[in-house]
Motif scaffolding. Structure first.
Motif, PDB file in Angstrom:
ATOM      1  N   ILE A 107     -10.366 -39.792 -33.205  1.00  0.00           N
ATOM      2  CA  ILE A 107      -9.373 -38.726 -33.068  1.00  0.00           C
ATOM      3  C   ILE A 107      -9.623 -37.860 -31.842  1.00  0.00           C
ATOM      4  O   ILE A 107      -8.716 -37.616 -31.046  1.00  0.00           O
ATOM      5  CB  ILE A 107      -9.324 -37.871 -34.349  1.00  0.00           C
ATOM      6  CG1 ILE A 107      -8.842 -38.741 -35.512  1.00  0.00           C
ATOM      7  CG2 ILE A 107      -8.409 -36.671 -34.169  1.00  0.00           C
ATOM      8  CD1 ILE A 107      -8.909 -38.073 -36.857  1.00  0.00           C
ATOM      9  N   PHE A 108     -10.852 -37.370 -31.652  1.00  0.00           N
ATOM     10  CA  PHE A 108     -11.127 -36.458 -30.542  1.00  0.00           C
ATOM     11  C   PHE A 108     -10.878 -37.079 -29.173  1.00  0.00           C
ATOM     12  O   PHE A 108     -10.283 -36.433 -28.310  1.00  0.00           O
ATOM     13  CB  PHE A 108     -12.532 -35.885 -30.637  1.00  0.00           C
ATOM     14  CG  PHE A 108     -12.708 -34.929 -31.783  1.00  0.00           C
ATOM     15  CD1 PHE A 108     -11.753 -33.972 -32.089  1.00  0.00           C
ATOM     16  CD2 PHE A 108     -13.835 -34.989 -32.578  1.00  0.00           C
ATOM     17  CE1 PHE A 108     -11.906 -33.103 -33.149  1.00  0.00           C
ATOM     18  CE2 PHE A 108     -14.001 -34.122 -33.642  1.00  0.00           C
ATOM     19  CZ  PHE A 108     -13.036 -33.174 -33.920  1.00  0.00           C
ATOM     20  N   PRO A 109     -11.287 -38.318 -28.912  1.00  0.00           N
ATOM     21  CA  PRO A 109     -10.966 -38.881 -27.586  1.00  0.00           C
ATOM     22  C   PRO A 109      -9.464 -38.994 -27.341  1.00  0.00           C
ATOM     23  O   PRO A 109      -8.999 -38.786 -26.219  1.00  0.00           O
ATOM     24  CB  PRO A 109     -11.607 -40.268 -27.621  1.00  0.00           C
ATOM     25  CG  PRO A 109     -12.696 -40.138 -28.617  1.00  0.00           C
ATOM     26  CD  PRO A 109     -12.193 -39.180 -29.648  1.00  0.00           C
ATOM     27  N   PHE A 110      -8.693 -39.285 -28.368  1.00  0.00           N
ATOM     28  CA  PHE A 110      -7.241 -39.370 -28.226  1.00  0.00           C
ATOM     29  C   PHE A 110      -6.649 -37.997 -27.900  1.00  0.00           C
ATOM     30  O   PHE A 110      -5.749 -37.877 -27.080  1.00  0.00           O
ATOM     31  CB  PHE A 110      -6.623 -39.939 -29.498  1.00  0.00           C
ATOM     32  CG  PHE A 110      -5.143 -40.055 -29.434  1.00  0.00           C
ATOM     33  CD1 PHE A 110      -4.543 -41.033 -28.657  1.00  0.00           C
ATOM     34  CD2 PHE A 110      -4.329 -39.186 -30.144  1.00  0.00           C
ATOM     35  CE1 PHE A 110      -3.165 -41.148 -28.585  1.00  0.00           C
ATOM     36  CE2 PHE A 110      -2.953 -39.291 -30.085  1.00  0.00           C
ATOM     37  CZ  PHE A 110      -2.366 -40.268 -29.300  1.00  0.00           C
ATOM     38  N   LEU A 111      -7.171 -36.946 -28.542  1.00  0.00           N
ATOM     39  CA  LEU A 111      -6.658 -35.601 -28.285  1.00  0.00           C
ATOM     40  C   LEU A 111      -6.939 -35.156 -26.856  1.00  0.00           C
ATOM     41  O   LEU A 111      -6.117 -34.474 -26.234  1.00  0.00           O
ATOM     42  CB  LEU A 111      -7.251 -34.609 -29.275  1.00  0.00           C
ATOM     43  CG  LEU A 111      -6.803 -34.747 -30.731  1.00  0.00           C
ATOM     44  CD1 LEU A 111      -7.552 -33.760 -31.614  1.00  0.00           C
ATOM     45  CD2 LEU A 111      -5.305 -34.528 -30.851  1.00  0.00           C
ATOM     46  N   PHE A 112      -8.100 -35.516 -26.318  1.00  0.00           N
ATOM     47  CA  PHE A 112      -8.414 -35.141 -24.945  1.00  0.00           C
ATOM     48  C   PHE A 112      -7.643 -35.986 -23.930  1.00  0.00           C
ATOM     49  O   PHE A 112      -7.467 -35.582 -22.790  1.00  0.00           O
ATOM     50  CB  PHE A 112      -9.919 -35.254 -24.690  1.00  0.00           C
ATOM     51  CG  PHE A 112     -10.712 -34.195 -25.394  1.00  0.00           C
ATOM     52  CD1 PHE A 112     -10.496 -32.853 -25.117  1.00  0.00           C
ATOM     53  CD2 PHE A 112     -11.656 -34.522 -26.349  1.00  0.00           C
ATOM     54  CE1 PHE A 112     -11.213 -31.872 -25.767  1.00  0.00           C
ATOM     55  CE2 PHE A 112     -12.374 -33.541 -27.009  1.00  0.00           C
ATOM     56  CZ  PHE A 112     -12.157 -32.219 -26.714  1.00  0.00           C
ATOM     57  N   ALA A 113      -7.163 -37.152 -24.327  1.00  0.00           N
ATOM     58  CA  ALA A 113      -6.407 -38.001 -23.415  1.00  0.00           C
ATOM     59  C   ALA A 113      -4.933 -37.662 -23.386  1.00  0.00           C
ATOM     60  O   ALA A 113      -4.214 -38.077 -22.480  1.00  0.00           O
ATOM     61  CB  ALA A 113      -6.579 -39.468 -23.824  1.00  0.00           C
ATOM     62  N   PHE A 116      -3.321 -36.234 -20.106  1.00  0.00           N
ATOM     63  CA  PHE A 116      -3.269 -37.184 -18.984  1.00  0.00           C
ATOM     64  C   PHE A 116      -2.226 -38.267 -19.192  1.00  0.00           C
ATOM     65  O   PHE A 116      -1.817 -38.910 -18.246  1.00  0.00           O
ATOM     66  CB  PHE A 116      -4.648 -37.811 -18.787  1.00  0.00           C
ATOM     67  CG  PHE A 116      -5.701 -36.799 -18.486  1.00  0.00           C
ATOM     68  CD1 PHE A 116      -5.695 -36.121 -17.268  1.00  0.00           C
ATOM     69  CD2 PHE A 116      -6.685 -36.487 -19.393  1.00  0.00           C
ATOM     70  CE1 PHE A 116      -6.648 -35.172 -16.970  1.00  0.00           C
ATOM     71  CE2 PHE A 116      -7.650 -35.557 -19.119  1.00  0.00           C
ATOM     72  CZ  PHE A 116      -7.629 -34.883 -17.901  1.00  0.00           C
ATOM     73  N   ILE A 117      -1.797 -38.467 -20.410  1.00  0.00           N
ATOM     74  CA  ILE A 117      -0.784 -39.492 -20.701  1.00  0.00           C
ATOM     75  C   ILE A 117       0.576 -39.066 -20.164  1.00  0.00           C
ATOM     76  O   ILE A 117       1.326 -39.880 -19.632  1.00  0.00           O
ATOM     77  CB  ILE A 117      -0.716 -39.782 -22.211  1.00  0.00           C
ATOM     78  CG1 ILE A 117      -2.006 -40.439 -22.682  1.00  0.00           C
ATOM     79  CG2 ILE A 117       0.476 -40.664 -22.571  1.00  0.00           C
ATOM     80  CD1 ILE A 117      -2.111 -40.617 -24.170  1.00  0.00           C
ATOM     81  N   HIS A 118       0.900 -37.778 -20.241  1.00  0.00           N
ATOM     82  CA  HIS A 118       2.214 -37.290 -19.834  1.00  0.00           C
ATOM     83  C   HIS A 118       2.283 -36.912 -18.353  1.00  0.00           C
ATOM     84  O   HIS A 118       3.325 -36.475 -17.890  1.00  0.00           O
ATOM     85  CB  HIS A 118       2.631 -36.089 -20.704  1.00  0.00           C
ATOM     86  CG  HIS A 118       2.816 -36.465 -22.135  1.00  0.00           C
ATOM     87  ND1 HIS A 118       3.882 -37.220 -22.557  1.00  0.00           N
ATOM     88  CD2 HIS A 118       2.062 -36.220 -23.237  1.00  0.00           C
ATOM     89  CE1 HIS A 118       3.794 -37.404 -23.860  1.00  0.00           C
ATOM     90  NE2 HIS A 118       2.703 -36.803 -24.286  1.00  0.00           N
TER      91      HIS A 118
END
Length: 120
Positions: A107-113, A116-118
């Motif tokens: 979960i945490f790596p996805f939240l920090f990414a 940068f996705i948008h």
């Protein structure tokens, strides 16, 4: 006499029902003391017990935090072995460690990414 399991008519001397292969309870002392032995006349096994005081051990606390499934297993074994204090502690630490490790991994790596996705 009728079989309690399938209702078939059987002989009084039968130990096992010839129709459904269930053991017949004739009301002996061994059968009435333990209703789960299904007519088995062998020795009853003693209950599982962990010996010693109900005090948590430091090494098992560390293992419960580092290896969550081991903490859950230790918790269940201690609860069944009549050590509720240790069992609850190891179980709670194992479950909490499992959620912390899974959150940290997925979960945490996805939240920090997400920022940068948008970006364009």
């Amino acid at each position: 006499m009728t079989c309690k399991h399938c209702g078939a008519s059987i002989s009084e001397n039968d130990v096992k029902c010839p129709y459904c292969d269930s053991y017949i309870d004739h009301g002996t002392a061994n059968n009435s003391a333990n209703p789960y032995n299904n007519g088995y006349q062998g020795q009853n096994r003693p209950a599982f017990r962990i010996q010693g005081p109900d005090e948590p051990q430091t090494i098992l606390i560390v293992f419960s935090l580092l290896i969550p499934f081991l903490g859950i297993i230790l918790g269940v074994l201690n609860l069944n072995g009549e050590h509720p204090k240790c069992g609850k502690l190891y179980l709670i630490l194992g479950i909490a460690s499992f959620f912390l490790i899974s959150c940290g991994t997925f979960i945490f790596p996805f939240l920090f990414a997400l920022p940068f996705i948008h970006m364009k």
